[in-house]
Design an enzyme around this catalytic site. Sequence first.
Site, PDB file in Angstrom:
ATOM      1  N   TRP A   4       3.146  -0.729  10.936  1.00 40.12           N
ATOM      2  CA  TRP A   4       2.820  -1.190   9.573  1.00 40.12           C
ATOM      3  C   TRP A   4       4.146  -1.387   8.846  1.00 40.12           C
ATOM      4  O   TRP A   4       5.002  -0.506   8.899  1.00 40.12           O
ATOM      5  CB  TRP A   4       1.976  -0.108   8.892  1.00 40.12           C
ATOM      6  N   ASP A  51      -0.220   9.162  10.594  1.00 40.79           N
ATOM      7  CA  ASP A  51      -0.684   8.265   9.534  1.00 40.79           C
ATOM      8  C   ASP A  51      -2.132   7.874   9.862  1.00 40.79           C
ATOM      9  O   ASP A  51      -2.395   7.206  10.868  1.00 40.79           O
ATOM     10  CB  ASP A  51       0.236   7.037   9.504  1.00 40.79           C
ATOM     11  N   LYS A  59      -9.859   2.212   3.316  1.00 46.05           N
ATOM     12  CA  LYS A  59     -10.692   1.358   4.182  1.00 46.05           C
ATOM     13  C   LYS A  59     -12.046   2.002   4.470  1.00 46.05           C
ATOM     14  O   LYS A  59     -13.076   1.351   4.359  1.00 46.05           O
ATOM     15  CB  LYS A  59     -10.003   1.084   5.518  1.00 46.05           C
TER      16      LYS A  59
HETATM   17  N1  PLP Z   1      -0.914   3.256   7.005  1.00 46.82           N
HETATM   18  C1  PLP Z   1      -1.342   2.168   7.642  1.00 46.82           C
HETATM   19  C2  PLP Z   1      -1.095   2.055   9.093  1.00 46.82           C
HETATM   20  C3  PLP Z   1      -2.022   1.163   6.946  1.00 46.82           C
HETATM   21  O1  PLP Z   1      -2.449   0.098   7.618  1.00 46.82           O
HETATM   22  C4  PLP Z   1      -2.246   1.326   5.564  1.00 46.82           C
HETATM   23  C5  PLP Z   1      -2.897   0.267   4.804  1.00 46.82           C
HETATM   24  O2  PLP Z   1      -2.939  -0.878   5.130  1.00 46.82           O
HETATM   25  C6  PLP Z   1      -1.796   2.510   4.958  1.00 46.82           C
HETATM   26  C7  PLP Z   1      -1.130   3.442   5.703  1.00 46.82           C
HETATM   27  C8  PLP Z   1      -1.947   2.870   3.512  1.00 46.82           C
HETATM   28  O3  PLP Z   1      -2.837   2.262   2.750  1.00 46.82           O
HETATM   29  P1  PLP Z   1      -3.187   2.845   1.311  1.00 46.82           P
HETATM   30  O4  PLP Z   1      -1.928   3.248   0.649  1.00 46.82           O
HETATM   31  O5  PLP Z   1      -3.864   1.701   0.651  1.00 46.82           O
HETATM   32  O6  PLP Z   1      -4.083   4.007   1.546  1.00 46.82           O
END
Ligand code: PLP
Length: 403
Positions: free
Chosen positions: A133, A215, A251
């Site tokens: 990511w 994560d 999500k």
């Molecule tokens: N980590 C990964 C791998 C992700 O794909 C995402 C969102 O796309 C996140 C963390 C964190 O998303 P958020 O800050 O919206 O919870």
Amino acid sequence: TSVFKDIELGPPIEVFLRSKDFQDDSHESKVNLTIGAYRTAEGKPWVLPVVRKVESTLAQDESQNHEYLPVLGLESFSQAATTMILGEDSVAIKEGRAIGVQTLSGTGALRVAAEFLARNLHFNTFYYSKPTWENHRLIFLNGGFKNNFEYRYWNPDSRGIDLNGMIEDLRNAPVNAVIILHTCAHNPTGCDPTHAQWDKIADVIEEKHLFPIFDTAYQGFASGDLDYDAYAVRLFASRNIEFICTQSFAKNFGLYNERVGNLVLITNNTSKIPEIKSQLTLIIRGMYSNPPKHGAKIVSVVLNDNNLYTQWKDHIHTMSGRIKEMRTGLYDRLMKLETPGTWQHIINQIGMFSYTGLSENQVQYLIKNYHIYLLRSGRINMCGLNEQNLDYVAKAINDAVTK
Ligand code: PLP
């Protein structure tokens, strides 16, 4: 003159840029396969029915107010979230070795974790998968880390995990290097280690004294089963490996902009928990003071009520099931078109994304000629597909590959 006169433009954030390009495009057949958000079969965002229900109950509840939460957030939420990832029968929870802290979604949890590790434990090196990511690097550098490295992960030839490469890179990492792992539904590749492969990863992390961060942005989204998707985290916990796990409820609850997240820390030294909490409190106090309540309250109500929990699990099933259908839908169409190359990976990959293996030129071709928006890396969000656009997208991919 101005103090801002020398400021420079930074690089654009690809995923938002591409989504904006999509919005500005007036072509009637345009398709958005960029940003990681769920879409229904009609291509619409989905507020989960259980979320709507709890929101309307809370709106009527006169006892609710908008007072500040404590710095570490809503305890009923962070406890339920911690149990959701570690499991009902978690030994770490029973032994009081797990700390849960509410954060600003997954990103906020990662940022707090990075600052805590850099500032309080003087860790300075982190590793992330190649590819990962795109925000991991920025979060950890902003959090105070100095050195970033990639470990091998994706093998473009097999279109799967390069486990030997990954293990070798971890083996060569310095002691105390922080290793960012994706708990499930690896973003962007959609390839997760098997259970046997997780054992090997745990072996090298333990042996080389590395510090894992899990994560967890897609628990329940990958397999449709919350427990199955938590396998890696529970494996490490069962081996008494200390780690941090970050959770996002963006999500799996569809609560993207409510910023609902949790940071779980597992320690083998319970006598230091007051100090750990105190330092996390100072970091958060100086960063954003305290987290927002609305989304965390919704998740807390759902996770603490058997009936609502069951309804939510049903929604997760609906979402992960639709993604799986779209995988088969795209795969079958490419087979029918006899599109050159292997496409098995589309059905083998898991979670919201598929790493198609399309080249940068092919991606440009799809955007320019078909108004199909995807990331430069060839990553597509499977939720952007539906029965109305599957034929169009498959035909376009076939054209991009054979042209
Ligand atoms: N980590 C990964 C791998 C992700 O794909 C995402 C969102 O796309 C996140 C963390 C964190 O998303 P958020 O800050 O919206 O919870």
